[in-house]
Design an enzyme around this catalytic site. Structure first.
Site, PDB file in Angstrom:
ATOM      1  N   ARG A 217      11.392   3.989   3.120  1.00 23.86           N
ATOM      2  CA  ARG A 217      11.075   3.042   4.206  1.00 23.86           C
ATOM      3  C   ARG A 217      12.315   2.238   4.530  1.00 23.86           C
ATOM      4  O   ARG A 217      13.044   1.806   3.627  1.00 23.86           O
ATOM      5  CB  ARG A 217       9.948   2.106   3.780  1.00 23.86           C
TER       6      ARG A 217
ATOM      7  N   HIS B 103       5.386   6.058  11.425  1.00 26.75           N
ATOM      8  CA  HIS B 103       4.828   5.899  10.073  1.00 26.75           C
ATOM      9  C   HIS B 103       3.864   7.070   9.840  1.00 26.75           C
ATOM     10  O   HIS B 103       2.644   6.897   9.800  1.00 26.75           O
ATOM     11  CB  HIS B 103       4.112   4.548   9.982  1.00 26.75           C
TER      12      HIS B 103
ATOM     13  N   LYS C 299      25.732  -3.720  -1.958  1.00 30.48           N
ATOM     14  CA  LYS C 299      27.178  -3.553  -2.171  1.00 30.48           C
ATOM     15  C   LYS C 299      27.844  -2.877  -0.984  1.00 30.48           C
ATOM     16  O   LYS C 299      29.031  -2.621  -0.983  1.00 30.48           O
ATOM     17  CB  LYS C 299      27.424  -2.693  -3.421  1.00 30.48           C
TER      18      LYS C 299
ATOM     19  N   ARG D 106       0.798  -1.223   0.000  1.00 30.50           N
ATOM     20  CA  ARG D 106       0.000   0.000   0.000  1.00 30.50           C
ATOM     21  C   ARG D 106       0.833   1.277   0.000  1.00 30.50           C
ATOM     22  O   ARG D 106       0.573   2.206  -0.755  1.00 30.50           O
ATOM     23  CB  ARG D 106      -0.904   0.080   1.255  1.00 30.50           C
ATOM     24  N   THR D 107       1.793   1.344   0.891  1.00 29.61           N
ATOM     25  CA  THR D 107       2.489   2.619   1.059  1.00 29.61           C
ATOM     26  C   THR D 107       3.228   2.999  -0.218  1.00 29.61           C
ATOM     27  O   THR D 107       3.063   4.099  -0.746  1.00 29.61           O
ATOM     28  CB  THR D 107       3.449   2.562   2.264  1.00 29.61           C
TER      29      THR D 107
HETATM   30  C1  NCD Z   1       1.871  -0.953   8.119  1.00 28.26           C
HETATM   31  C2  NCD Z   1       3.360  -0.747   8.257  1.00 28.26           C
HETATM   32  O1  NCD Z   1       4.103  -0.936   7.297  1.00 28.26           O
HETATM   33  O2  NCD Z   1       3.748  -0.399   9.361  1.00 28.26           O
HETATM   34  N1  NCD Z   1       1.476  -1.162   6.781  1.00 28.26           N
HETATM   35  C3  NCD Z   1       1.188  -0.064   6.010  1.00 28.26           C
HETATM   36  O3  NCD Z   1       2.028   0.757   5.749  1.00 28.26           O
HETATM   37  N2  NCD Z   1      -0.083   0.096   5.622  1.00 28.26           N
HETATM   38  C4  NCD Z   1       1.316  -1.973   9.023  1.00 28.26           C
HETATM   39  C5  NCD Z   1       1.890  -3.349   9.023  1.00 28.26           C
HETATM   40  O4  NCD Z   1       2.802  -3.669   8.253  1.00 28.26           O
HETATM   41  O5  NCD Z   1       1.412  -4.157   9.812  1.00 28.26           O
END
Ligand code: NCD
Length: 305
Positions: free
Chosen positions: A101, A129, A80, A51-52
């Site tokens: 991320r 997040h 590397k 999703r993100t």
């Molecule tokens: C979440 C995350 O990555 O922290 N997912 C997301 O970004 N929608 C929640 C999760 O991974 O459980």
């Protein structure tokens, strides 16, 4: 140049503006379809995401911009031995804005110090997040019509779940919010957050062990997945993974206007029969994630329509 590393990097007024902009994008998408023409978003994902990452990329595409990046550390020069700082220093020459991320807490903050482009933290380990929080705030506001006067239950892995960590911080600034933290003892919210957000921040909360004992009081139920990848051993994960499973039977005592949120991915913690209940908001929430990221990209690039 501003970065978004922690949800508290944005004031309540700034968050309000972003949510208003997201509402306007939802109502008038055509108005924004070329707003980011010739701009580039880089997505640097050192940790898995559906999703993100995809909602960031879809957001930039719907704004008429372009995207580049990688979806795993394996396909970057991290394999590397390149440092995060060097990677970001270089990518900031290619892109106007960067969503990143990383499994290590603090990595996006470190990256921001070296970057020549704004950095958005798209999740750092078990820490924060902030764009999921914007998604959650937009969803709560659209579903409930307000961000104050709410009793919010957070259920599941509150120790490693970064979405809950960021959500409680952000919600601590709205009036009359009561949090009910539902978890096994081993997965309680970390002590530093109890201190920072609840005790010093003056946010009202209680801790319980079951959904049943509180479900009738909740306006919002925020379910979370047990974060397997952050456990030290598999046996603990297996023992704790199915502690909470929300199903229609459990919802019998819930309010008629409860909003059930989940950042997703779901594993077992919400039974699929709940999906058809109008109170299940998690798929609408995932869609809101794209719109709020469109609003955030416009805001951080200083583009006004
Ligand atoms: C979440 C995350 O990555 O922290 N997912 C997301 O970004 N929608 C929640 C999760 O991974 O459980």
């Amino acid at each position: 140049m501003r970065h978004l590393i922690d949800p508290m990097d944005l004031s309540v007024e700034e968050i309000d503006k972003i949510l208003n902009l997201a509402d306007d994008i939802i109502a008038n998408p055509v108005k924004y379809q070329d707003a980011c023409a010739h701009k580039k978003l880089a997505t640097l994902f050192f940790e898995p995401s559906t999703r993100t990452r995809l909602s960031f990329e879809a957001a930039m595409m719907e704004l008429g911009g372009n995207v580049l990046g990688f979806s795993s550390a394996d396909s970057s020069s991290a394999t590397k031995g390149e440092s995060v700082s060097d990677t970001v220093k270089v990518v900031s020459c290619y892109a106007d804005i960067i969503a990143m991320r990383h499994p290590k807490e603090g990595a996006p903050c470190l990256a921001a110090m070296k970057s020549d482009a704004p950095i958005i933290n798209a999740g750092d380990g078990g820490h924060n997040h902030p764009t999921q929080t914007l998604t959650d705030l937009l969803t709560i506001r659209r579903e409930k019509g307000r961000l104050d006067n709410l009793t919010i239950g957070c259920c599941g892995d509150l120790k490693f779940g970064r979405t809950v960590h960021s959500l409680i911080k952000a919600m601590s600034r709205y009036a009359n919010i009561h949090f009910i933290m539902i978890s096994p003892e081993e997965l309680e919210i970390p002590e530093y957050l109890k201190q920072e957000v609840f005790e010093q921040g003056g946010l009202d909360y209680e801790q319980v062990r079951t959904i049943d004992e509180v479900i009738d009081r909740l306006d919002v139920l925020y379910m979370t997945r047990v974060q397997r990848e952050r456990f030290f051993n598999e046996a603990d994960y297996v023992r704790l993974k199915d502690t909470y499973i929300l199903n229609m039977k459990k919802l019998k005592k819930a309010k008629k206007d409860l909003s059930i949120l989940h950042p997703l991915p779901r594993v077992n913690e919400i039974s699929v029969d709940v999906d058809n209940d109008p109170r299940a908001c998690y798929f609408r929430q995932a869609l809101n994630g794209k719109y709020v990221r469109m609003a955030l990209i416009l805001t951080m690039l200083g583009i006004d329509r």
